[in-house]
Enzyme design. Structure first.
Site, PDB file in Angstrom:
ATOM      1  CE  LYS A 243     -12.013   3.435   1.749  1.00 20.44           C
ATOM      2  NZ  LYS A 243     -11.376   4.456   2.583  1.00 20.44           N
TER       3      LYS A 243
ATOM      4  CG  HIS B 193       7.490 -29.798   0.995  1.00 19.65           C
ATOM      5  ND1 HIS B 193       7.815 -31.077   0.609  1.00 19.65           N
ATOM      6  CD2 HIS B 193       8.370 -29.489   1.984  1.00 19.65           C
ATOM      7  CE1 HIS B 193       8.814 -31.525   1.335  1.00 19.65           C
ATOM      8  NE2 HIS B 193       9.170 -30.581   2.178  1.00 19.65           N
TER       9      HIS B 193
ATOM     10  CD  GLU C 298      -3.284   0.334   2.078  1.00 18.37           C
ATOM     11  OE1 GLU C 298      -2.919   0.281   3.262  1.00 18.37           O
ATOM     12  OE2 GLU C 298      -4.466   0.153   1.721  1.00 18.37           O
TER      13      GLU C 298
END
Lengths: 479, 479
Positions: free
Chosen positions: B448, B334, B305
């Site tokens: 938003k 793995h 960010e």
């Protein structure tokens, strides 16, 4: 009456959807993929399709038959679970990589989010599940602060029986069991999932008299979730493994479609392949449901280990591979989406959404006088999370970041079987397009051999000498 | 007697180390960074150093003073914790992004791995901790299957009080509390962490009579772990927050060194900046300890960010940013190391190791006759995990993948404070080198606003019209 997963109507209503509008130039603009590019790839696509069919026919992809050839195994697993579940409060998987990620993903997707914190009654009489997939000494020791050894069943999962992490855990547990419960009683506390004939664990299981299940020889670790590797832990937590396999079979049919634009696995692979070709080296998987969070971890192994390769099939050095990134919506909107929106156009973002959550949560109609809160009152969290998902898709589309969306009508065994199988086939297909072997992992050998050499294991003298002769570190480069 | 973190000797023994040998061309070869490149950057480095000093002096980085100016706040928090901890069995954080990732990371690092599953006595009398950082309706509803409302304290964390996710959670909880416990009793069950003056939550807290703590105005979400955002949840689980801050202060001193090669934050930023310049767009953080796993999640927000930005400080479009990837050693050997070894050289891998784990776990001396197991017998899991870490570093070095290693002598509050602060300063410094604003997040606004528009929030008519007029999806692109 037939089970729900046998009913055509129900199956259709539970079909997952892949929406790749936001991958296409006509929507996302110049960073996207055009139909012309896909058309140009036609010869390569046909070659890949042919290779997929041939490999399947020649036993090169035994994992593709798992939805069909396990009726007896399912019966055996379910019978075993019924016979032991009352006796044990806790089921502990000792496994790593493919032997852990699938079991975690399926359990988290289907069961209560706080499954281990429920009473046994609320768990439907099934034991708690812990997956020990690391060798951090603190973690395993701490486990014994919260479980009772005499009420615990350990599932050792390793095909070769030479996985250091898992086998050393097993060695510790075996000694602990025998010390505390005696040799005879200990036997009942271990169940092995391993190769039918080969490796270290098979003779150990036979000699010790442990119950065991088989990992088919032709199925590799990261493609093994639909073998007893994943089926036993799932069934042990009350998950319907028949329905899981039915979902995979249903997806297999969809993945046989030879119209590329109707085949979700081919299209997923093609779009990502073309994205990789233009430098998009990051594959973000971002479910909008806590239940699906660990599908991302499972996918991360599948995609990374299968496609991250140095050589192509002609032994040319290619160093290909897309790096998987795990995110969670809506949470990571507050962590990663700033970067996805404004950073480099180096990603394909795969949203995984859910049409219908298992419950509805109402937001009370309060604070109507506060503009940034009032609009929430009287709505639901269901609407909020789905709206945020759509809004994030839209924001990324506007910023030119390629993305697609897989939607599950619900999260259940059938839809979960579909998504697991979809990603597996897509991975195989992407491997063909990249002209690499998606089913090996030669790159992990160097680290393993260095570990053996550092431990002084016989036969690794040459590696030991190499390590001893490596240049000493420069103290200037240590702060 | 002075506390351990006040003792010079102990501090020095707990100093973390940054080893960047494997970043340098002299070790990793052509993919690495040379000292000449660093020397060439000298003017830019000096400019960045100056900017860091000036910003700090001018109140542009208030988070840098948090280790020094909170003695009274620490007292207040500890007194509050003492006054309520007997009354409550559960402490629930309602927060997202920076209000959740720090609290999770610190709690997981310091406390028992199965903290919530211990008895209250074994938890030292402190309540359980749950962090609700999503709006998945299933998760919050499920929480009430395992906690008792009348024994639960909710900590609402949001600076603006307009975070939809957190505030809608709060609205749900508030109504639930008042319905079940009555208005008067409810008050004791909520504690707010928010701005001193501004935003929605401050007047709500004052009006309802909730206890509250302050997030300093000049500290942004992802830099707020060392404010009451992180300190209150930590103290509520028995974590020594004084020592945490002392660790940060200790690191601050190290980060003041104007010799680049002695300054861990500058060097971390410089190496990553140079790596980014040559296309290494992925920052992998891979702790070799389960306790440090969530430090990776916290780092992922901080790095993504802060540095993922469209514009530089002169408003040029730059679209910079490195994508953080969270891995866990040895587990992800793995899962991811195949890709890291053989895939593209597009990464900087940051190992985080631990010298001394809190416990030792012996592997019994059995199976001496089986070569791939015998070498493990008589050793410890401690040696195994550390050896695997070294072996993986070596394997990546050999494959030409740049990597570095941060080592904590132990995981405790003091070392944790150091690593948090190190990454924060490094992030700020990297922002200066990239010539971007590391402290804003304009890219989250689009999503938003689209959410508000879809909800029909007043004032968002224009966005609503934009959304209504967006091109319909092409059914051909949905399978």
């Amino acid at each position: 009456m037939s089970k729900r997963f046998e009913q055509k109507d129900w199956q259709e209503s539970m079909r997952l959807k892949l929406d790749f509008n936001n991958m296409m130039t006509s929507y996302v603009g110049e960073n996207g993929i055009s139909e012309a590019e896909i058309a140009d790839l036609q010869a390569q696509i046909e070659k890949a399709e042919k290779a997929m069919v041939e490999k399947r026919a020649n036993g090169g992809m035994d994992w593709r038959d798992l939805p069909y050839n396990q009726a007896d195994i399912v019966k055996d697993i379910n019978a075993y679970v019924e016979s032991v579940k009352d006796e044990f409060d806790t089921f502990v998987v000792l496994g790593i990589g493919g032997s852990a990620l699938g079991p975690i993903a399926v359990q988290q997707a289907i069961n209560h989010p706080y499954y281990n914190e429920l009473s046994k009654e609320k768990r439907g009489g099934y034991p708690k599940l812990y997956v020990m997939d690391n060798i951090d000494p603190e973690k395993l020791v701490s486990l014994f602060d919260i479980i009772e050894l005499d009420k615990t069943l350990f599932n050792v999962i390793t095909k070769s029986g030479s996985t250091s992490e898992t086998m050393s855990q097993f060695m510790i547990i075996k000694e602990m069991l025998e010390e505390k419960l005696g040799k005879e009683e200990s036997k009942k506390h271990v169940v092995c999932t391993t190769d039918a004939k080969n490796g270290n664990l098979r003779p150990i299981a036979d000699k010790e008299g442990y119950k065991s299940f088989i990992i088919p020889a032709g199925v590799g670790g990261r493609f093994s979730e639909l073998t007893p590797v994943g089926l036993l832990p799932a069934a042990m937590c009350g998950i319907d493994i028949e329905e899981l396999l039915a979902g995979a079979a249903y997806m297999d049919e969809l993945c046989k479609n030879d119209n590329t634009f109707k085949n979700p696995a081919s299209m997923y692979a093609i779009l990502n392949y073309l994205a990789m070709k233009r430098g998009k080296n990051i594959s973000v998987i971002m479910p909008y449901a806590d239940t699906l969070k660990y599908i991302g971890d499972w996918y991360a192994q599948l995609w990374a280990e299968s496609l991250g390769k140095k050589f192509d099939n002609d032994k040319n050095v290619v160093n290909v591979g897309q790096t998987p990134v795990r995110a969670l919506g809506a949470t990571d909107q507050h962590s990663q989406v700033q970067l996805y929106s404004e950073g480099p156009k180096d990603k394909v973002i795969v949203f995984v959404g859910v049409d219908k959550y298992k419950t509805t949560l109402d937001i009370p109609k309060i604070y109507g006088d506060i503009p940034s809160l009032g609009f929430l009152g009287g709505e639901t969290h269901n609407k909020l999370i789905k709206t945020e998902q759509m809004a994030t898709e839209y924001a990324l589309l506007k910023s030119g970041q390629t993305n697609m969306t897989i939607t599950l009508p619900e999260v259940n065994e059938f839809t979960l079987g579909q998504i697991l199988y979809l990603f597996e086939v897509a991975t195989g297909f992407a491997g063909e397009l990249l002209d690499i072997n998606a089913f090996d992992q030669p790159g992990v050998e160097e680290g393993k051999n260095a570990t053996y050499a550092m431990f002084g294991r016989p036969g690794y003298d040459e590696k030991k000498a190499e390590l001893d002769n490596r240049p000493a570190k420069n103290d200037k480069y240590i702060i």
